[in-house]
Design a protein around this motif. Structure first.
Motif, mmCIF file in Angstrom:
data_model
loop_
_atom_site.group_PDB
_atom_site.id
_atom_site.type_symbol
_atom_site.label_atom_id
_atom_site.label_comp_id
_atom_site.label_asym_id
_atom_site.label_seq_id
_atom_site.Cartn_x
_atom_site.Cartn_y
_atom_site.Cartn_z
ATOM 1 N N ALA A 206 0.827 -1.206 0.000
ATOM 2 C CA ALA A 206 0.000 0.000 0.000
ATOM 3 C C ALA A 206 0.863 1.259 0.000
ATOM 4 O O ALA A 206 0.487 2.289 -0.572
ATOM 5 N N THR A 207 2.040 1.204 0.626
ATOM 6 C CA THR A 207 2.916 2.370 0.700
ATOM 7 C C THR A 207 3.992 2.365 -0.381
ATOM 8 O O THR A 207 4.788 3.302 -0.472
ATOM 9 N N ALA A 208 4.024 1.309 -1.197
ATOM 10 C CA ALA A 208 5.052 1.203 -2.247
ATOM 11 C C ALA A 208 4.655 2.035 -3.462
ATOM 12 O O ALA A 208 3.472 2.179 -3.783
ATOM 13 N N SER A 209 5.669 2.574 -4.137
ATOM 14 C CA SER A 209 5.414 3.356 -5.343
ATOM 15 C C SER A 209 5.664 2.555 -6.616
ATOM 16 O O SER A 209 5.287 2.981 -7.699
ATOM 17 N N ALA A 210 6.307 1.399 -6.469
ATOM 18 C CA ALA A 210 6.609 0.565 -7.638
ATOM 19 C C ALA A 210 7.051 -0.813 -7.170
ATOM 20 O O ALA A 210 7.344 -1.035 -5.985
ATOM 21 N N ALA A 211 7.082 -1.752 -8.115
ATOM 22 C CA ALA A 211 7.658 -3.083 -7.899
ATOM 23 C C ALA A 211 8.641 -3.336 -9.020
ATOM 24 O O ALA A 211 8.454 -2.872 -10.151
ATOM 25 N N GLY A 212 9.713 -4.030 -8.717
ATOM 26 C CA GLY A 212 10.726 -4.313 -9.726
ATOM 27 C C GLY A 212 11.221 -5.742 -9.635
ATOM 28 O O GLY A 212 11.034 -6.411 -8.615
ATOM 29 N N VAL A 213 11.851 -6.211 -10.704
ATOM 30 C CA VAL A 213 12.424 -7.551 -10.748
ATOM 31 C C VAL A 213 13.880 -7.437 -11.176
ATOM 32 O O VAL A 213 14.187 -6.769 -12.174
ATOM 33 N N THR A 214 14.769 -8.059 -10.423
ATOM 34 C CA THR A 214 16.180 -8.095 -10.781
ATOM 35 C C THR A 214 16.663 -9.539 -10.826
ATOM 36 O O THR A 214 15.993 -10.452 -10.332
ATOM 37 N N VAL A 215 17.818 -9.737 -11.436
ATOM 38 C CA VAL A 215 18.453 -11.049 -11.492
ATOM 39 C C VAL A 215 19.588 -11.043 -10.480
ATOM 40 O O VAL A 215 20.511 -10.224 -10.575
ATOM 41 N N GLU A 216 19.515 -11.945 -9.502
ATOM 42 C CA GLU A 216 20.484 -11.952 -8.424
ATOM 43 C C GLU A 216 21.078 -13.347 -8.217
ATOM 44 O O GLU A 216 20.380 -14.353 -8.369
ATOM 45 N N SER A 217 22.365 -13.390 -7.840
ATOM 46 C CA SER A 217 22.979 -14.672 -7.494
ATOM 47 C C SER A 217 22.589 -15.099 -6.084
ATOM 48 O O SER A 217 22.592 -16.283 -5.757
ATOM 49 N N ASN A 218 22.242 -14.126 -5.235
ATOM 50 C CA ASN A 218 21.798 -14.405 -3.876
ATOM 51 C C ASN A 218 20.364 -13.912 -3.726
ATOM 52 O O ASN A 218 20.115 -12.702 -3.705
ATOM 53 N N PRO A 219 19.385 -14.823 -3.602
ATOM 54 C CA PRO A 219 17.991 -14.387 -3.536
ATOM 55 C C PRO A 219 17.653 -13.616 -2.263
ATOM 56 O O PRO A 219 16.615 -12.955 -2.199
ATOM 57 N N ASP A 220 18.521 -13.680 -1.247
ATOM 58 C CA ASP A 220 18.260 -12.993 0.022
ATOM 59 C C ASP A 220 19.011 -11.668 0.139
ATOM 60 O O ASP A 220 19.132 -11.112 1.238
ATOM 61 N N ASP A 222 20.058 -7.864 0.313
ATOM 62 C CA ASP A 222 19.330 -6.770 0.954
ATOM 63 C C ASP A 222 18.952 -5.644 -0.006
ATOM 64 O O ASP A 222 17.983 -4.921 0.222
ATOM 65 N N LYS A 223 19.741 -5.480 -1.070
ATOM 66 C CA LYS A 223 19.432 -4.450 -2.049
ATOM 67 C C LYS A 223 19.863 -4.928 -3.423
ATOM 68 O O LYS A 223 20.759 -5.782 -3.548
ATOM 69 N N PRO A 224 19.236 -4.424 -4.478
ATOM 70 C CA PRO A 224 19.562 -4.901 -5.824
ATOM 71 C C PRO A 224 21.028 -4.670 -6.170
ATOM 72 O O PRO A 224 21.610 -3.637 -5.827
ATOM 73 N N THR A 225 21.606 -5.651 -6.863
ATOM 74 C CA THR A 225 22.977 -5.508 -7.346
ATOM 75 C C THR A 225 23.017 -5.175 -8.832
ATOM 76 O O THR A 225 24.076 -4.844 -9.363
ATOM 77 N N GLU A 226 21.861 -5.270 -9.493
ATOM 78 C CA GLU A 226 21.754 -4.976 -10.908
ATOM 79 C C GLU A 226 20.522 -4.079 -11.146
ATOM 80 O O GLU A 226 19.623 -3.988 -10.309
ATOM 81 N N ALA A 227 20.498 -3.445 -12.300
ATOM 82 C CA ALA A 227 19.309 -2.657 -12.667
ATOM 83 C C ALA A 227 18.129 -3.594 -12.904
ATOM 84 O O ALA A 227 18.304 -4.726 -13.372
ATOM 85 N N PRO A 228 16.907 -3.184 -12.588
ATOM 86 C CA PRO A 228 15.731 -4.036 -12.784
ATOM 87 C C PRO A 228 15.531 -4.382 -14.249
ATOM 88 O O PRO A 228 15.735 -3.541 -15.135
ATOM 89 N N ILE A 229 15.161 -5.631 -14.504
ATOM 90 C CA ILE A 229 14.778 -6.041 -15.852
ATOM 91 C C ILE A 229 13.310 -5.698 -16.114
ATOM 92 O O ILE A 229 12.852 -5.739 -17.260
#
Length: 234
Positions: A206-220, A222-229
């Motif tokens: 409800a308080t989020a302004s967007a959702a994004g998806v990134t490709v990560e080697s570690n699914p856990d 804490d913050k994206p390591t790559e730009a969202p696809i």
């Protein structure tokens, strides 16, 4: 079967073999006690299922029938005509199964066959989000025909990601979904290795302004390591 009386519950649920059906129907023709038991079970199921406003899940019948093997069906008690009817264990099981069918009448969507924790909660809450009157849907298409849709319900405060024909991530990597909270992207969960799936995102949508998806080697992470696809702006 050593006691043909014990087939009354399974017969009422149509959970007998052809041989058992023939055997029990021959017995039923001359047994008033079993006739009353079968009629009572069928009446209870019919009355409850008539109230339904929602189809039960396809796996419900199988799970109920599987449970029969764990519930010992007692034969009908021979009793005077004036005695109150006995409620056998299978009668309770039939009533419970029919009661499951009527769930959903009233406020919200309640589904007691789903646990409130773990995967049961994921299905139930995701379904509520998809049906919410204030649901917002944002769909993105990818090369190759893949699609991803984020559905958000501000009133429920959750969001769901639905994918179709999503290609797998690179080997050793995962798709991780994020919710944009202010200036920070918050990990909302990793997607399973499946082209078609529905993922209930963790966190306050409800308080989020967007959702994004990134490709990560570690699914856990804490913050994206790559730009969202993919970026879904609410």
């Amino acid at each position: 079967m050593s006691d043909v009386h014990a087939l009354s519950g399974a017969y009422a649920l149509d959970a007998v073999t052809d041989i058992e059906r023939q055997q029990f129907e021959r017995h039923l023709a001359g047994c008033d006690i079993c006739s009353e038991e079968v009629a009572s079970l069928r009446e209870a199921a019919a009355e409850l299922s008539a109230l339904t406003a929602e189809e039960p899940p396809s796996e419900l019948r199988g799970s109920v029938l599987s449970a029969l093997s764990e519930v010992r069906q007692l034969p009908p008690l021979v009793r005077p005509r004036t005695a109150p009817a006995r409620r056998s264990p299978l009668r309770l099981l039939v009533a419970a199964a029919a009661a499951v069918v009527v769930v959903g009448v009233g406020v919200g969507v309640a589904r007691p066959w789903q646990d409130d924790a773990g995967s049961g909660q994921t299905v139930s809450v995701a379904d509520r989000v998809m049906r919410a009157g204030d649901a917002q849907r944002i769909t993105l298409e990818f090369e190759g025909g893949a699609k991803a849709t984020v559905v958000r319900s501000p009133s429920i405060g959750r969001a769901v990601l639905v994918t179709r024909d999503m290609p797998p991530p690179p080997k050793g990597h995962s798709y991780v979904v994020w919710l944009q909270q202010g200036d920070a992207m918050v990990n909302a969960g990793a997607m399973a290795q499946s082209p078609d799936q529905t993922v209930l995102l963790s966190g306050d949508a409800a308080t989020a302004s967007a959702a994004g998806v990134t490709v990560e080697s570690n699914p856990d992470v804490d913050k994206p390591t790559e730009a969202p696809i993919a970026l879904f702006e609410f």
